[in-house]
Design an enzyme around this catalytic site. Structure first.
Site, short mmCIF file in Angstrom:
data_model
loop_
_atom_site.label_atom_id
_atom_site.label_comp_id
_atom_site.label_asym_id
_atom_site.label_seq_id
_atom_site.Cartn_x
_atom_site.Cartn_y
_atom_site.Cartn_z
N ILE A 79 -4.24 -20.63 45.07
CA ILE A 79 -5.30 -19.84 45.70
C ILE A 79 -6.65 -20.45 45.33
CG2 ILE A 79 -6.37 -17.57 45.91
CD1 ILE A 79 -3.65 -16.36 45.13
N GLU A 80 -7.45 -20.74 46.33
CA GLU A 80 -8.75 -21.37 46.10
C GLU A 80 -9.63 -20.42 45.30
OE1 GLU A 80 -12.64 -21.80 46.33
OE2 GLU A 80 -11.95 -20.64 48.08
N SER A 81 -10.33 -20.96 44.31
CA SER A 81 -10.99 -20.13 43.29
C SER A 81 -12.15 -19.30 43.83
CB SER A 81 -11.46 -21.01 42.13
OG SER A 81 -12.38 -22.00 42.58
N LYS A 82 -12.97 -19.86 44.71
CA LYS A 82 -14.10 -19.07 45.21
C LYS A 82 -13.61 -17.89 46.03
CE LYS A 82 -18.61 -19.29 47.42
NZ LYS A 82 -19.65 -20.17 48.00
N CYS A 177 -14.47 -31.08 40.74
CA CYS A 177 -13.98 -30.35 41.90
C CYS A 177 -14.01 -31.28 43.10
CB CYS A 177 -14.85 -29.12 42.16
SG CYS A 177 -14.47 -28.28 43.72
N ASP A 184 -15.44 -30.16 35.90
CA ASP A 184 -14.52 -29.20 35.29
C ASP A 184 -14.17 -29.72 33.90
OD1 ASP A 184 -14.29 -27.55 37.62
OD2 ASP A 184 -12.88 -28.99 38.48
N HIS A 216 -7.71 -28.34 39.33
CA HIS A 216 -7.13 -28.23 37.99
C HIS A 216 -5.61 -28.43 38.02
CE1 HIS A 216 -10.84 -25.88 38.11
NE2 HIS A 216 -10.90 -25.89 36.80
N GLU A 217 -4.95 -27.72 38.94
CA GLU A 217 -3.49 -27.77 39.00
C GLU A 217 -3.00 -29.18 39.33
OE1 GLU A 217 -4.90 -23.72 40.62
OE2 GLU A 217 -5.51 -25.82 40.76
N ARG A 245 -15.74 -20.89 35.24
CA ARG A 245 -16.77 -21.05 36.27
C ARG A 245 -16.68 -19.87 37.23
NH1 ARG A 245 -16.23 -25.88 40.12
NH2 ARG A 245 -16.64 -27.14 38.28
N GLY A 246 -17.82 -19.23 37.50
CA GLY A 246 -17.82 -18.11 38.43
C GLY A 246 -16.98 -16.94 37.96
#
EC number: 1.7.1.13
Length: 270
Positions: A79-82, A177, A184, A216-217, A245-246
């Site tokens: 799942i995309e972080s933003k 990123c 990161d 990251h993954e 982050r965020g």
């Protein structure tokens, strides 16, 4: 959907009402194509710590917590972080009958996006303890050579030929990123059983990620695959704890043997 269609790096409006459709899945398959034969690439977990969780209770009173999301590495999507941050923001003004109802809603929505069962554990804001890394830190060693991008040829076995089981770690993991170019930062743990690796070569390899663009993954899976193919251990674990982050931190772990799954931790930099 491709990552270019995501909200990463784009100006967005923060939702004030429940919006599960903001979650943006990214297929794992494409980045795994060249590692399909590697044992352990799909074994493990992605742990996320969510530090900005809030919702309304049955009386309309705001509740806060820290969350730990557990996403199986075998899921078809990450799942995309933003989008995850926006999703949790959309819950800030949503009323739930109970904390359990909140948890079940989040698990349902994240599981739908990931294509596999996702679990959410909530902690009181003072209860998620900071751990100290265990093992041998390799950061003070002197690498024989340095590269600017990941280079698996850096990885070497120790000349002794000794058989060992060891856990090493380095705080020097840095990557970018792939969409925004933002750095990161993380600590990477490597548990290894087999012929002793050259610790200096492992450090050089970790440092070589400093200008690499990857989620990251994907970085953890590439590290796992390169060590597995080049050093040929009997067993291997690679676990990275990335900084926040965020309001989110991401902590992917991959193992060749499920008995080597560690417990999730939170380090001081997180």
């Amino acid at each position: 959907m491709s990552v270019e269609q995501s909200l990463l790096g784009k100006e967005t409006q923060y939702p004030t009402s429940y919006q599960p459709d903001v979650l943006f899945p990214i297929a794992r398959a494409q980045s795994r194509e060249k590692y399909a034969h590697i044992q352990g690439i799909t074994q493990g977990k992605d742990w996320w710590h969510v530090f900005e969780i809030s919702w309304l209770n049955a009386h309309g009173i705001p509740q806060v917590a820290i969350g730990r999301i557990t996403l199986p590495a075998s899921s078809p999507n990450l799942i995309e972080s933003k989008s995850l941050k926006l999703y949790f923001n959309s819950l800030n003004f949503t009323q739930f009958d109970s904390t359990q109802s909140f948890i079940e809603t989040v698990e349902k929505d994240l599981s739908a996006a990931a294509g596999a069962k996702v679990e959410l554990t909530l902690f009181q804001v003072d209860d998620l303890e900071i751990s100290k890394p265990q093992g041998i830190c390799i950061d003070d060693l002197m690498p024989e050579r340095l590269e600017q991008h990941p280079d698996a040829t850096l990885l070497k076995l120790d000349e002794s030929g000794e058989e060992i089981e060891v856990e090493l770690y380095s705080h020097l993991l840095r990557s970018n990123c792939p969409v925004t170019g933002q750095p990161d930062w993380g600590t990477v743990f490597i548990r290894f059983k087999g012929k002793k690796p050259c610790y200096r070569s492992l450090l050089a390899y970790i440092i070589s990620y400093r200008q690499h663009n990857g989620f990251h993954e994907q970085c953890v899976e590439q590290i796992f695959a390169d060590i597995w193919q080049n050093l040929q251990p009997e067993k291997l674990m690679v676990y990275a704890t990335y900084t926040r982050r965020g309001g989110l931190d991401i902590n992917p772990c991959r193992v060749s043997d499920l008995t080597w799954m560690p417990k999730p931790i939170r380090l001081a930099r997180q």
